[in-house]
Every structure is written in C-alpha cells, then in structure tokens.
Scaffold this motif. Structure first.
Motif, PDB file in Angstrom:
ATOM      1  N   LEU A  72       0.822  -1.208   0.000  1.00 17.10           N
ATOM      2  CA  LEU A  72       0.000   0.000   0.000  1.00 17.10           C
ATOM      3  C   LEU A  72       0.857   1.259   0.000  1.00 17.10           C
ATOM      4  CD1 LEU A  72      -2.720   1.368   0.097  1.00 17.10           C
ATOM      5  CD2 LEU A  72      -2.781   0.983   2.568  1.00 17.10           C
ATOM      6  N   ALA A  73       1.913   1.275   0.795  1.00 17.08           N
ATOM      7  CA  ALA A  73       2.812   2.440   0.824  1.00 17.08           C
ATOM      8  C   ALA A  73       3.414   2.682  -0.553  1.00 17.08           C
ATOM      9  CB  ALA A  73       3.903   2.233   1.866  1.00 17.08           C
ATOM     10  N   GLY A  74       3.727   1.598  -1.258  1.00 18.04           N
ATOM     11  CA  GLY A  74       4.309   1.732  -2.592  1.00 18.04           C
ATOM     12  C   GLY A  74       3.364   2.336  -3.607  1.00 18.04           C
ATOM     13  N   ARG A  75       2.053   2.258  -3.347  1.00 17.80           N
ATOM     14  CA  ARG A  75       1.078   2.826  -4.278  1.00 17.80           C
ATOM     15  C   ARG A  75       1.151   4.349  -4.324  1.00 17.80           C
ATOM     16  NH1 ARG A  75      -2.649  -1.524  -5.979  1.00 17.80           N
ATOM     17  NH2 ARG A  75      -1.667  -3.366  -5.062  1.00 17.80           N
ATOM     18  N   PHE A  76       1.744   4.951  -3.303  1.00 19.51           N
ATOM     19  CA  PHE A  76       1.845   6.407  -3.255  1.00 19.51           C
ATOM     20  C   PHE A  76       3.109   6.929  -3.932  1.00 19.51           C
ATOM     21  CE2 PHE A  76      -1.264   5.571   0.021  1.00 19.51           C
ATOM     22  CZ  PHE A  76      -2.124   6.655  -0.058  1.00 19.51           C
ATOM     23  N   VAL A  77       3.965   6.036  -4.379  1.00 25.81           N
ATOM     24  CA  VAL A  77       5.191   6.462  -5.065  1.00 25.81           C
ATOM     25  C   VAL A  77       4.842   6.842  -6.498  1.00 25.81           C
ATOM     26  CG1 VAL A  77       7.477   5.763  -5.836  1.00 25.81           C
ATOM     27  CG2 VAL A  77       6.604   4.959  -3.618  1.00 25.81           C
ATOM     28  N   GLU A  78       5.202   8.053  -6.859  1.00 28.45           N
ATOM     29  CA  GLU A  78       4.858   8.583  -8.187  1.00 28.45           C
ATOM     30  C   GLU A  78       5.982   9.500  -8.660  1.00 28.45           C
ATOM     31  OE1 GLU A  78       2.769   9.702 -11.644  1.00 28.45           O
ATOM     32  OE2 GLU A  78       2.289   8.109 -10.216  1.00 28.45           O
ATOM     33  N   LEU A  84       0.617  18.443 -10.733  1.00 30.72           N
ATOM     34  CA  LEU A  84       0.339  17.752  -9.480  1.00 30.72           C
ATOM     35  C   LEU A  84      -1.018  17.048  -9.511  1.00 30.72           C
ATOM     36  CD1 LEU A  84       1.122  17.128  -6.529  1.00 30.72           C
ATOM     37  CD2 LEU A  84      -0.011  19.275  -5.895  1.00 30.72           C
ATOM     38  N   GLY A  85      -2.020  17.687 -10.087  1.00 33.38           N
ATOM     39  CA  GLY A  85      -3.347  17.083 -10.118  1.00 33.38           C
ATOM     40  C   GLY A  85      -3.345  15.737 -10.808  1.00 33.38           C
ATOM     41  N   ALA A  86      -2.664  15.627 -11.930  1.00 35.20           N
ATOM     42  CA  ALA A  86      -2.595  14.363 -12.662  1.00 35.20           C
ATOM     43  C   ALA A  86      -1.834  13.315 -11.860  1.00 35.20           C
ATOM     44  CB  ALA A  86      -1.931  14.584 -14.022  1.00 35.20           C
ATOM     45  N   ARG A  87      -0.790  13.738 -11.159  1.00 37.19           N
ATOM     46  CA  ARG A  87      -0.033  12.797 -10.329  1.00 37.19           C
ATOM     47  C   ARG A  87      -0.912  12.230  -9.221  1.00 37.19           C
ATOM     48  NH1 ARG A  87       5.021  16.365  -8.622  1.00 37.19           N
ATOM     49  NH2 ARG A  87       4.653  17.909 -10.240  1.00 37.19           N
ATOM     50  N   LEU A  88      -1.637  13.123  -8.535  1.00 36.98           N
ATOM     51  CA  LEU A  88      -2.506  12.671  -7.450  1.00 36.98           C
ATOM     52  C   LEU A  88      -3.607  11.746  -7.961  1.00 36.98           C
ATOM     53  CD1 LEU A  88      -2.944  15.922  -5.316  1.00 36.98           C
ATOM     54  CD2 LEU A  88      -1.492  13.944  -4.822  1.00 36.98           C
ATOM     55  N   LEU A  89      -4.087  12.007  -9.157  1.00 35.57           N
ATOM     56  CA  LEU A  89      -5.129  11.157  -9.725  1.00 35.57           C
ATOM     57  C   LEU A  89      -4.598   9.750  -9.983  1.00 35.57           C
ATOM     58  CD1 LEU A  89      -8.089  11.368 -10.536  1.00 35.57           C
ATOM     59  CD2 LEU A  89      -7.350  11.936 -12.862  1.00 35.57           C
ATOM     60  N   ILE A 137       4.462  15.524   0.366  1.00 35.94           N
ATOM     61  CA  ILE A 137       5.313  16.668   0.690  1.00 35.94           C
ATOM     62  C   ILE A 137       6.437  16.808  -0.336  1.00 35.94           C
ATOM     63  CG2 ILE A 137       6.987  17.555   2.360  1.00 35.94           C
ATOM     64  CD1 ILE A 137       4.076  17.992   3.166  1.00 35.94           C
ATOM     65  N   ALA A 138       7.002  15.675  -0.747  1.00 37.46           N
ATOM     66  CA  ALA A 138       8.072  15.712  -1.747  1.00 37.46           C
ATOM     67  C   ALA A 138       7.560  16.275  -3.070  1.00 37.46           C
ATOM     68  CB  ALA A 138       8.630  14.302  -1.960  1.00 37.46           C
ATOM     69  N   HIS A 139       6.336  15.928  -3.450  1.00 36.64           N
ATOM     70  CA  HIS A 139       5.768  16.446  -4.702  1.00 36.64           C
ATOM     71  C   HIS A 139       5.525  17.946  -4.623  1.00 36.64           C
ATOM     72  CE1 HIS A 139       5.127  12.875  -7.192  1.00 36.64           C
ATOM     73  NE2 HIS A 139       4.880  12.213  -6.063  1.00 36.64           N
ATOM     74  N   LEU A 140       5.267  18.426  -3.426  1.00 35.64           N
ATOM     75  CA  LEU A 140       5.037  19.863  -3.255  1.00 35.64           C
ATOM     76  C   LEU A 140       6.344  20.637  -3.105  1.00 35.64           C
ATOM     77  CD1 LEU A 140       1.993  19.647  -0.829  1.00 35.64           C
ATOM     78  CD2 LEU A 140       1.953  20.429  -3.208  1.00 35.64           C
ATOM     79  N   LEU A 149       0.462  23.299   6.138  1.00 38.07           N
ATOM     80  CA  LEU A 149       0.585  22.323   5.064  1.00 38.07           C
ATOM     81  C   LEU A 149       0.549  20.908   5.626  1.00 38.07           C
ATOM     82  CD1 LEU A 149       0.959  21.577   2.130  1.00 38.07           C
ATOM     83  CD2 LEU A 149       3.430  21.879   2.425  1.00 38.07           C
ATOM     84  N   GLU A 150       1.226  20.688   6.736  1.00 38.54           N
ATOM     85  CA  GLU A 150       1.179  19.362   7.360  1.00 38.54           C
ATOM     86  C   GLU A 150      -0.254  18.995   7.717  1.00 38.54           C
ATOM     87  OE1 GLU A 150       3.009  16.789  11.102  1.00 38.54           O
ATOM     88  OE2 GLU A 150       3.715  18.825  10.736  1.00 38.54           O
TER      89      GLU A 150
END
Length: 229
Positions: A72-78, A84-89, A137-140, A149-150
């Motif tokens: 599951l943690a790996g699913r957030f690696v992008e 940013l919007g496309a990445r989050l999608l 946070i890294a993407h931002l 922000l946190e």
C-alpha cells in the motif's frame, strides 16, 4: 492461490508462501473469519506445520499485514513529473486498486482486525500514513513544510482512508468519481488553508501555475463556476 503443494520448501520460502496464501484469503473475507485450518488447506500443508512457521494466527496476520502495508505504501510512489493534479489522480487510482483487491482485509485493518490495537498493527498503519505524507510533501517541494501544510496533507490522507471504507460498504458511488473527488478535496483543502495563510497562498499559486485547464484541478474550478452561476 497455490493448492496441493507437496514439494519440500525452505523455511523462508514456506513462510512467504503462507503469508501469500493468508493475504489472498484475507482479501476475500475478514481475517477474523479465516481459520488456520483454511490457511493450511490452501497452502497444502497440515495445521501443525503452520504453527511450526508461525506461533499463532496473530503472528501470521501481522506478517501478512506487513507485506500489505509495504504494498500500500508503494502505491503512493509517483514520479515527480507533470502537473500535481494528474499525479494525485494516478496515486488515487492505485490506492483504490489496492482497496478493491483487498477489501475485507483493508476494512478489518482500519476498523479493527485480529491484531487491532497491537503495537505492531499501529506501527504498520502509521508507517503507511507516513510514507504517503512524505510522498505528497516531496511532490510539493517543501522539505520543511509549515504547520498548515502538514495539517492539510495529513487531513487529506485520513479523508482518503475514510472515503475508501465508506465506498467498500456497497460500492454505491463509481470509484472513478471518488478518485477524482479526492483530488478535488486536496485542492479544496489547500485553497481553504491559503485563505488564512500567505505562505500557503504562495504554494497554491505555484501549484496552479502548472495545472492545465483540462486537468483535475481545472475540472474542479469549472464545476464550481457552473455551481455558482
């Protein structure tokens, strides 16, 4: 699922096989409903042999949970490329893939399974949340994120969890809509925070500069304009 396995396996190979079998069973039913006998039968070994590799169901559940948490943690690696919007999608699509594949297990983990409240379970859940937080946070591009922000990012991660749990209870809303809605929620949380803090306002403006009109954030703006007209 592997059944009728008779060949001799090494200790670690057998442990990994049992974890895989348990995860598959947990993906279909709550871990509370899965017995050691079922796991043994699916793995093609005897019940006593399961206990040879794991002291009990709780230890096997925690081992399976550890593997699921890492997945599951790996699913957030992008990759940090594009708006940013496309990445989050894309992240939300992978997150819901996991929820869809491991529905009962995901629900049991978040709502309370056989290891609920244990230090191991809590640590694994926290590790997934922290991994997701660090990725966002890294993407931002904010190595030292301000307090607001946190708050936004951690609140959004909690919202994604609760949304997934509600969705699992009947899947009454198309998941593609929820994936997009969660991306919109992130933008909305940032916008509200930006209304109170100039640093957040500057960050939001920087993010929006890279957003195309037909992206997820642009879609949110169009929907809001339509709603207000």
């Amino acid at each position: 699922m592997t059944t009728g396995v008779r060949r001799r396996m090494g200790v670690e190979e057998r442990r990994q096989q049992l974890i895989g079998v348990a995860l598959e069973l947990f993906s279909r039913r709550s871990p509370d409903e899965v017995s050691i006998d079922e796991i043994a039968s699916a793995a093609g070994i005897s019940r006593p042999l399961v206990y040879h590799y794991f002291p009990g169901k709780l230890s096997l559940y925690e081992a399976a949970l550890k593997r699921a948490a890492e997945d599951l943690a790996g699913r957030f690696v992008e990759p940090a490329e594009g708006p940013l919007g496309a990445r989050l999608l894309r992240v939300m699509a992978r997150f819901f893939d996991f929820v869809d594949e491991h529905g009962p297990g995901f629900s049991a983990l978040m709502r309370g399974g056989p290891a609920v409240g244990s230090s191991t379970t809590n640590a694994l859940i926290d590790s997934v949340r922290q991994a997701a937080y660090e990725q966002i946070i890294a993407h931002l591009r904010m190595p030292e994120p301000p307090a607001r922000l946190e708050l936004v990012v951690r609140s959004w991660i909690s919202l994604a969890e609760s949304t997934a749990l509600i969705w699992l209870d009947g899947r009454r809303i198309p998941r593609e809509e929820l994936q997009a809605q969660l991306v919109h929620d992130f933008a909305a949380l940032m916008a509200v925070s930006a209304a109170y803090d100039e640093e957040m306002g500057a960050l939001l403006r920087r993010v929006l500069e890279d957003e195309p009109g037909d992206g997820p954030f642009g879609d949110l703006v169009a929907r809001l304009i339509t709603l207000a007209s």
